[in-house]
Design an enzyme around this catalytic site. Structure first.
Site, short mmCIF file in Angstrom:
data_model
loop_
_atom_site.label_atom_id
_atom_site.label_comp_id
_atom_site.label_asym_id
_atom_site.label_seq_id
_atom_site.Cartn_x
_atom_site.Cartn_y
_atom_site.Cartn_z
N HIS A 29 1.00 2.76 -7.08
CA HIS A 29 -0.14 3.67 -7.21
C HIS A 29 -0.37 4.38 -5.88
CE1 HIS A 29 -1.78 0.62 -10.40
NE2 HIS A 29 -0.74 1.30 -10.83
N HIS A 69 8.11 2.93 1.11
CA HIS A 69 7.46 1.66 1.45
C HIS A 69 6.98 0.95 0.18
CE1 HIS A 69 4.71 -0.99 3.88
NE2 HIS A 69 4.05 -0.98 2.73
N GLU A 70 6.27 1.69 -0.66
CA GLU A 70 5.71 1.05 -1.87
C GLU A 70 6.80 0.54 -2.79
OE1 GLU A 70 2.72 0.27 -1.86
OE2 GLU A 70 2.20 1.52 -0.14
N HIS A 87 7.84 -2.83 -2.08
CA HIS A 87 7.02 -3.85 -2.75
C HIS A 87 7.45 -3.99 -4.22
CE1 HIS A 87 4.39 -4.35 0.62
NE2 HIS A 87 3.77 -3.19 0.49
N ASP A 103 -7.15 -1.48 -11.72
CA ASP A 103 -6.39 -2.66 -11.29
C ASP A 103 -7.21 -3.47 -10.29
OD1 ASP A 103 -6.24 -1.26 -8.96
OD2 ASP A 103 -4.06 -1.04 -8.93
N ASP A 151 10.02 -0.14 -15.93
CA ASP A 151 9.77 -1.28 -15.04
C ASP A 151 8.79 -0.89 -13.94
OD1 ASP A 151 11.69 -2.97 -16.34
OD2 ASP A 151 13.28 -1.81 -15.36
N HIS A 165 5.13 -7.36 3.45
CA HIS A 165 5.04 -6.60 4.69
C HIS A 165 5.85 -7.25 5.80
CE1 HIS A 165 1.21 -4.32 3.37
NE2 HIS A 165 2.30 -3.63 3.14
N ASP A 187 -1.27 18.20 -4.73
CA ASP A 187 -1.01 18.58 -3.34
C ASP A 187 0.38 19.15 -3.16
OD1 ASP A 187 -3.43 17.37 -2.98
OD2 ASP A 187 -2.60 15.51 -2.18
N GLY A 221 -10.88 6.56 -0.85
CA GLY A 221 -11.07 7.92 -0.35
C GLY A 221 -10.05 8.24 0.73
N ASP A 248 0.59 16.62 30.33
CA ASP A 248 0.52 17.75 29.41
C ASP A 248 -0.93 18.22 29.26
OD1 ASP A 248 3.19 17.32 28.91
OD2 ASP A 248 2.83 16.17 27.07
#
Lengths: 404, 80
Positions: free
Chosen positions: A97, A121-122, A125, A71, A59, A131, A25, A77, A224
């Site tokens: 991932h 964000h990932e 983690h 995993d 790592d 979160h 992409d 999707g 609007d």
């Protein structure tokens, strides 16, 4: 903020990462830049240093994959789950991932997910943060489209990551000065691992001042765009939505992003073709088709696809007549008639609004069809017009629908 | 938004899957314990509503479903 059970974290300050593959992409360089900038967010507020490696185990292994990918959590999707990452640890620990079925983008757009935001964000983690339930925090689990130019880490995330790793070396514990975004170091695969240097000063918390929603009964309230949707009426102003439903008495207040996150920027116009369970939204020179919460594939499209000449850059309002299957588009003091059956503009248009809708001698901000009437909104007023005779029946305040 | 009954069933399935994925919900398979399963689901809905600052009702209302339909990270919000 939160951390994972037992608060796993890297027991070293030099952490390596490797990008295993790339999404088609985006340009490869843009992926690399997004990932590097995401790491830089975290390195700017901690003593951590991130080094990219090009072979062997790192790592944090970063990859794009679809569906089941070996995993614990398969991807689903387009939409839904965008990505996931594992807390610090051996093997899969720390790995991030990204769902290849999403459309990844460099910038925040209506039609994709900003890779930098999701990666940042990932990687939170990957470094040990769970979160956050603080709306607006980077570690909030819901994707929120936002402008990422000069993006700065929210305070909740700074607090979280510094609870695990402490503040940067030789820097004050609390950020005091904003640092400009630093360009990632350019590297070639032949080079030795290259460090993504932390910026000179720690990151300042992101100011969290959101625009305020106007009061329902403010006599100056304007809109609007307005459309029906499955029996309800949605009134749009900026990023806000007023929702009037026959199923509940009170007016519900929402944001566009709560229904269509990719369309959070607001609309110029909207209308529903109820037989098709389809609403079209217009913004500047583009339009989108949605069905319920889903944005139909293939959008946005240029409004010229509907038959507008290229001189028309945006439309003011739109309304659909269910009986004649015509949609009227309002642009300045003129309007166009679009035949939904033939999907073509009708000949003889545009015409002056005032010539056919007596008493409407001005432009139209928003339009609505309801109970056999058109309602044309202009500033804080609305004009009730009989659909068949096109004659003005009455004039009311725009917010008369809100039980004021 | 208002939905047809088929979609209502789909929403319940979506909610179950969401709660299984992100709130450690395990559906009770035995029909004898259906009410217990509904209680557990309501408890998980309450947990999810609390996390997101929604009105805590334990019911699958519109705002809760809206939140469940948002694109998000795949890591659970709570853990067993």
């Amino acid at each position: 903020y939160s951390t994972f059970p037992h608060s796993p974290r890297w027991r070293k300050e030099d952490v390596t990462y490797r990008i295993l593959n790339f999404t088609p992409d985006m340009l490869q360089a843009d992926v690399e830049e997004a990932i590097a900038k995401a790491f830089q967010l975290w390195s700017s507020v901690t003593p951590l240093r991130f080094t990219r490696v090009y072979s062997g185990h790192a790592d944090i292994m970063i990859s794009f994959a679809s569906g089941f990918h070996g995993d614990f959590y398969s991807f689903d999707g387009p939409g839904g789950t965008l990505a996931h990452a594992y807390p610090p640890g051996n093997d899969i620990g720390g790995d991030a991932h990204f769902d290849e079925d999403e459309n990844w983008t460099k910038f925040t757009t209506y039609s994709g997910y900003n890779l930098f935001l999701v990666a940042a964000h990932e990687l939170g983690h990957s470094l040990g943060l769970g979160h956050s339930n603080v709306f607006g925090a980077l570690m909030y689990p819901i994707y929120m489209a936002k402008d990422t130019r000069d993006y700065r880490l929210p305070q909740d995330d700074i607090d979280g990551i510094q609870a695990l790793y402490g503040p940067p070396r030789e820097s004050p514990a609390l950020p005091t000065k904003a640092s400009p975004p630093q360009q990632p170091t350019e590297v070639t695969p032949a080079e030795e691992p290259t460090e993504v240097s932390p910026p000179e000063a720690p990151t300042e918390p992101t100011p969290s001042k959101a625009p305020e929603r106007p009061e329902d009964c403010d006599p100056r309230l304007t809109f609007d765009a307005i459309t029906t949707l499955r029996g309800e009426i949605l009134f749009f102003k900026g990023s806000f939505v007023w929702r009037k439903s026959p199923y509940f008495s009170a007016i519900e207040h929402d944001t566009i992003s709560s229904f269509w996150p990719a369309l959070a920027g607001g609309f110029d116009a909207g209308y529903e073709v109820d037989k098709k369970d389809r609403v079209l939204f217009f913004k500047d020179g583009q339009y989108w088709a949605v069905s319920g919460y889903n944005i139909e594939p293939g959008f946005p499209q240029p409004i010229q696809n509907l038959g507008f000449p290229s001189s028309i850059r945006r439309i003011d309002a739109a309304v659909h007549d269910q009986n004649t299957k015509r949609t009227y588009f309002f642009v300045g003091n003129k309007y166009w008639s679009f035949n939904e059956n033939t999907q073509a503009m009708e000949r003889g248009y545009p015409r002056k609004i005032a010539a056919d809708f007596q008493g409407i001698g001005h432009s139209v901000d928003a339009a609505l069809q309801r109970n056999g009437h058109f309602y044309f909104f202009h500033g804080p007023n609305q004009y009730e017009v009989d659909i068949k005779s096109k004659k003005l029946i009455s004039k009311m305040r725009s917010n008369s629908w809100f039980n004021c | 938004f208002p939905v047809v009954p088929e979609e209502e069933r789909e929403d319940v399935q979506l909610a179950k899957k969401y709660l299984e994925s992100f709130y450690d919900f395990k559906e009770e398979k035995s029909s004898l314990l259906k009410s217990k399963g509904l209680d557990q689901m309501a408890a998980k809905i309450r947990e999810m509503q609390s996390f997101f600052g929604l009105e805590v009702t334990g019911q699958l209302n519109r705002k809760t479903l809206d939140m469940m339909k948002q694109p998000r990270c795949g890591i659970p919000d709570v853990r067993s």
